[in-house]
Design a protein around this motif. Structure first.
Motif, PDB file in Angstrom:
ATOM      1  N   ILE A 275       0.847  -1.164  -0.049  1.00 11.10           N
ATOM      2  CA  ILE A 275      -0.016  -0.087   0.002  1.00 11.10           C
ATOM      3  C   ILE A 275       0.778   1.389   0.152  1.00 11.10           C
ATOM      4  O   ILE A 275       1.690   1.632   0.830  1.00 11.10           O
ATOM      5  CB  ILE A 275      -1.061  -0.045   1.083  1.00 11.10           C
ATOM      6  N   GLN A 276       0.682   2.149  -1.026  1.00 11.79           N
ATOM      7  CA  GLN A 276       1.251   3.480  -0.924  1.00 11.79           C
ATOM      8  C   GLN A 276       0.240   4.481  -1.422  1.00 11.79           C
ATOM      9  O   GLN A 276      -0.426   4.208  -2.324  1.00 11.79           O
ATOM     10  CB  GLN A 276       2.574   3.405  -1.704  1.00 11.79           C
ATOM     11  N   PHE A 277       0.175   5.660  -0.761  1.00  7.06           N
ATOM     12  CA  PHE A 277      -0.730   6.664  -1.099  1.00  7.06           C
ATOM     13  C   PHE A 277      -2.139   6.359  -1.063  1.00  7.06           C
ATOM     14  O   PHE A 277      -3.037   6.553  -1.867  1.00  7.06           O
ATOM     15  CB  PHE A 277      -0.431   7.274  -2.503  1.00  7.06           C
ATOM     16  N   GLY A 278      -2.218   5.530  -0.077  1.00  5.11           N
ATOM     17  CA  GLY A 278      -3.729   5.031   0.103  1.00  5.11           C
ATOM     18  C   GLY A 278      -4.190   4.029  -0.676  1.00  5.11           C
ATOM     19  O   GLY A 278      -5.504   3.495  -0.394  1.00  5.11           O
ATOM     20  N   ALA A 282      -0.509  -1.836  -7.430  1.00  3.35           N
ATOM     21  CA  ALA A 282      -1.138  -2.433  -8.495  1.00  3.35           C
ATOM     22  C   ALA A 282      -2.168  -1.689  -9.103  1.00  3.35           C
ATOM     23  O   ALA A 282      -2.517  -1.873 -10.287  1.00  3.35           O
ATOM     24  CB  ALA A 282      -1.631  -3.880  -8.027  1.00  3.35           C
ATOM     25  N   GLY A 283      -2.580  -0.614  -8.484  1.00  5.48           N
ATOM     26  CA  GLY A 283      -3.553   0.188  -8.899  1.00  5.48           C
ATOM     27  C   GLY A 283      -3.143   1.574  -9.720  1.00  5.48           C
ATOM     28  O   GLY A 283      -3.526   2.120 -10.212  1.00  5.48           O
TER      29      GLY A 283
END
Length: 390
Positions: A275-278, A282-283
Motif C-alpha cells: 500500500i502506498q498513497f492510500g 497495483a492500482g
C-alpha cells in the motif's frame, strides 16, 4: 509454504495432456517442499545442495527422454521441457545440474556411445548413482570451440589426454566427464573420463555472483591415460558436442521461462499487497504497465516453447529454431526479473524474495550454451544463408 500460481494467460493448459499436468504437479510439489525451503541459504553461502540429487533422480529428472531400457523414463520433449520449467522456477543452478546430466552427459552416450557404454553408464546416471559433467569450453575458446587445444595422443590400447576445460557445471562432484578433445589428426572426439584417473583433477570455481547454488569447476588433464574403449565411437567432429548443446538449449528455453514466471508471480502478489498513497501499488498505471508487459512476454515465450516441443517430438526442430527460443526466453526472463525487482523496490534485493537470485542466475544463463549474440548470429545465418562467424 509456496503460494505460486503459474501464469497461463492464453489457456495453454488446454493444449497439454493430463499426464503432462501430472508430471508438472509432481515436480512443482517437490520444488515447493524440498528445494525452496533451502535454496536461499545455499545461494547466500555459495554451496551446492547435494542432498537434492537423490530426490531429483527419483523424480526422473535425469535423462527423462532416455528410453526405459537404459534406465530413463522414456518421456517426450514436452514433458522434459515442463520439468525444466518447474526446476528453474526454483533455481537456475539446480536446473543446470539436471540439464547437464540429461542433455550433456546421458544424451551423447545414448546417441553416440557403444552398446556397452550405454549399458554401463546410463542406468547409473539416471538413478543418480553416477553424476556427470560436460567438458567443451576452454580458457581461451568459448564461442569458438572448434579451436580447442585439448587433445590426445594414441599409445597402444590407450590414449594420453592433455589440456583443460573451464566453467564446467557439476565438475567438482562429477563421477564422469564427457570430454571433447582432438585426436592426432585434429578431429574432435568425445571421451568418457572417470574420476580417479591419474592426472585428472577438477578444481572448483569460487567467487561467483551468479549460479551460487551450483557447483562449477575446471577439468584439468595432465597426461591422463584412458582406455580407447572410452571414446564415443559413433560420432566425430563438432557435430557431437553441438548436438548435445541443442538438447541443453531446448531445456534452457523452458527453464528460463520458469524463472520469469516466478518473478512475475512474486511481483503481481506484492503489488496487490503493498500500500502506498492510500491504495495497492497495483492500482497505479506505471506498475500495471510493467505487469502487463511481463505477462505479454511470458505468454509469447510459452507459445514459442510449446510449438518447439511439438517439433522436437516430431524430430523436426532445427538448431536455429532452438537457438531462437533459447535467446528469446532468456532475454525476456532477465527483463521480467529486472522489472519485478523494481516493483518490489528495496525488498527486491533481499533474500526474502527470489527475484534478485533469479536475476543474478540469468546473467549466466544468457551466456552459457551459446551467448545472446551468438544465438542472434545463428538466426541471422539461417535466414540469410550467409555465415557471419568468419
Amino acid at each position: 509454504m509456496s503460494t505460486y500460481q503459474s501464469p497461463d494467460y492464453y489457456l495453454l493448459d488446454e493444449l497439454i495432456s493430463e499426464e503432462h499436468k501430472l508430471i508438472r504437479s509432481t515436480v512443482r510439489t517437490w520444488v515447493n517442499k524440498e528445494l525452496l525451503p533451502i535454496i536461499e541459504k545455499h545461494a547466500q553461502e555459495a554451496s551446492f545442495p547435494s542432498r537434492l540429487l537423490k530426490g531429483m533422480a527419483q523424480l526422473g529428472l535425469f535423462g527423462p527422454t532416455v528410453p526405459e531400457t537404459y534406465g530413463g523414463s522414456g518421456l517426450d520433449y514436452l514433458a522434459y521441457g515442463i520439468m525444466m520449467q518447474e526446476l528453474e522456477r526454483g533455481d537456475s543452478g539446480i536446473r543446470s545440474t539436471a540439464s547437464v546430466q540429461g542433455s550433456l552427459v546421458m544424451y551423447p552416450i545414448l546417441a553416440f556411445g557403444s552398446e556397452e557404454q550405454k549399458r554401463r553408464y546410463l542406468p547409473k546416471l539416471a538413478s543418480g548413482e553416477l553424476m556427470g559433467c560436460f567438458g567443451l569450453t576452454e580458457p581461451d575458446h568459448g564461442s569458438n570451440p572448434s579451436d580447442m587445444l585439448c587433445s590426445y595422443e594414441e599409445d597402444g590400447d590407450e590414449i594420453i589426454l592433455n589440456g583443460s576445460k573451464m566453467w564446467i557445471s557439476n565438475a567438482p562432484f562429477a563421477d564422469i566427464a564427457i570430454v571433447w578433445a582432438k585426436n592426432p589428426e585434429g578431429v574432435v572426439h568425445g571421451i568418457i573420463v572417470e574420476r580417479g584417473a591419474e592426472g585428472f583433477s577438477t578444481p572448483e570455481t569460487h567467487n561467483k555472483w551468479s549460479l551460487r547454488a551450483s557447483a562449477t569447476g575446471e577439468l584439468v588433464f595432465d597426461n591422463v591415460k584412458i582406455s580407447k574403449d572410452q571414446i564415443l565411437p559413433n560420432v566425430k567432429g563438432m557435430k557431437g558436442p553441438l548436438s548435445c548443446l541443442n538438447q541443453a538449449r531446448y531445456g534452457i528455453a523452458w527453464g528460463a521461462l520458469g524463472a520469469a514466471m516466478d518473478c512475475y508471480d512474486t511481483a503481481l502478489k506484492y503489488s496487490k499487497e503493498r500500500i502506498q498513497f492510500g491504495k495497492p501499488i497495483a492500482g497505479f498505471q506505471l506498475q500495471q504497465k510493467k505487469l502487463a508487459e511481463m505477462i505479454t512476454e511470458i505468454t509469447k515465450g510459452q507459445l514459442l516453447v510449446w510449438r518447439l516441443a511439438q517439433l522436437k517430438n516430431e524430430n523436426r526442430a532445427t538448431p536455429a529454431q532452438i537457438s531462437m527460443a533459447k535467446r528469446n526466453n532468456v532475454e525476456l526472463a532477465l527483463k521480467v526479473a529486472r522489472e519485478a525487482r523494481q516493483i518490489l523496490g528495496g525488498m527486491g534485493i533481499t533474500g526474502e524474495y527470489s527475484i534478485m537470485r533469479h536475476m543474478m542466475n540469468l546473467e549466466s544463463v544468457i551466456t552459457y550454451e551459446g551467448t545472446h549474440d551468438i544465438h542472434l548470429l545463428i538466426t541471422g545465418s539461417d535466414i540469410t544463408g550467409i555465415n557471419a562467424f568468419s
